[in-house]
Design an enzyme around this catalytic site. Sequence first.
Site: not given
Ligand code: NAP
Ligand code: GLV
Length: 312
Positions: A227, A275
Amino acid sequence: MPQGALLFDLPNFPHDTWTTHLRRFLPDLDVRASFDEATAKDIMYCVAWKPQPGMLRKLPNLKIVFSMGAGVDGIMADTTYPRHIPLARVVDDTLAQAMSEYVVFNTLYWHRRMNDFAALQRESKWRQLPAPRAPFVRVGILGFGVLGQAAARALSALNYQLLGWSATPKNVDGVRTFHGSGQLHAFLGETDILVCLLPLTPDTRGILNEKTFAALPNGACVINAARGGHLVEGDLIAAIDRGHLRGASLDVFNTEPLPATSPLWSHPKIVITSHSAAFTDPASFMRQVATTIQRIDQGLPPENLVDFTRGY
Ligand code: NAP
Ligand code: GLV
């Protein structure tokens, strides 16, 4: 057949296409694009991305909210979100595949010095630029969850050295894992290419800042696909301009669309995408929505729920 209606609160998305996918699984579900005072009581399910603050509170019979993406910061930004209502997010292979492609591409882009070659090409200059082999390049993934681990699996096929940083400890084959703020500095100190895949929460806002960049080795690169709120844009430009960082790939921004006046657009060492790293696949998402509605209907717990205390 589930009772109640689903509110499709995505004003800028093609309602008909998405609804067509949903109807393949739940042909009789009542799907609406809006509600008023008289019909608010009909809405039991809501698909949302950045709902108007206070809107969800007006739905007295709401059973669940479905985030249209993996990140839920746009929904959590509504401080009046009714926290007794579960919030489900997108977790699926299509998103993980797309994000892995983005991360592998941008890792290779900086590792194999494509930005330097592009600069040489603009001047018709022939110069051979060496790059280390991947096993000598350390890729550190901030946020080692669903997408971070998928990206690590894709990178491991190229034999990069992998590091992952998360909130809680992880044990993943072939990856040196770090957790918590106490281990962040050690993680950064051994990262040549930093990939941010954190959720945006009060704890992670602004984490890509001057101090973080200073902790990276000289010549490191940054890839932010999480983000825009994670990045202090001025700190990134300053770290690149003083030669500490080699460059950055940015997919997400504090203000989207990125304003035409932003200095990021024309910076020669910053690569911008709009994005677009990983789009939610409508068919796959609607299948998840339908499955969850059916589970709720059968008295089963919904899956992929956000933990409101963590904020992701
Ligand atoms: P997720 O499965 O919830 O993984 C988040 C990771 O971040 C987990 O490993 C979590 O640790 C860690 N984390 C959270 N807060 C933390 C902190 N304060 N300190 C250290 N580690 C922390 O999320 P995801 O599905 O992988 O998605 C991640 C992000 O990608 C989304 O929230 C979104 O903003 C972004 N995204 C972007 C796009 C795009 O097109 N650019 C598309 C999809 C998603 P734990 O495992 O220990 O809980
Ligand atoms: C895209 O940014 C998502 O959070 O899936």
